[in-house]
Design a protein around this motif. Structure first.
Motif: not given
Length: 64
Positions: A7, A9-10, A13-14, A37
Motif C-alpha cells: 500500500f 509503494d502505491n 507511485n501516486c 493508500w
C-alpha cells in the motif's frame, strides 16, 4: 512483503504521478489517492497488530 508495504509503494507511485501531473486537477487527484493508500497502509498495520489501537478515554460522571 507485507500488505501495508505494498500500500505504501502505491502511495509513493501516486506521489510521483502527482509531481509529473499536468494541471491542478490531476495533481489533486493523485495526491488524494496517495493519502488514501497511506491510510490503508496504516489501517493494515493496525489490523496486523503492528501498531496499538487508539486509546479512548471515557469520562465518568462524579456524584455531587
Amino acid at each position: 512483503m507485507k500488505q501495508s508495504d505494498i500500500f505504501r509503494d502505491n502511495a509513493d507511485n501516486c506521489l510521483q504521478l502527482a509531481e509529473r501531473a499536468e494541471g491542478k486537477p490531476a495533481y489533486k487527484r493523485y495526491s488524494r489517492m496517495a493519502d488514501a493508500w497511506t491510510a490503508l497502509a496504516t489501517e493494515q498495520d493496525w489490523l496486523d497488530g503492528e501498531i496499538p489501537p487508539v486509546k479512548v478515554r471515557v469520562l465518568q460522571m462524579q456524584d455531587t
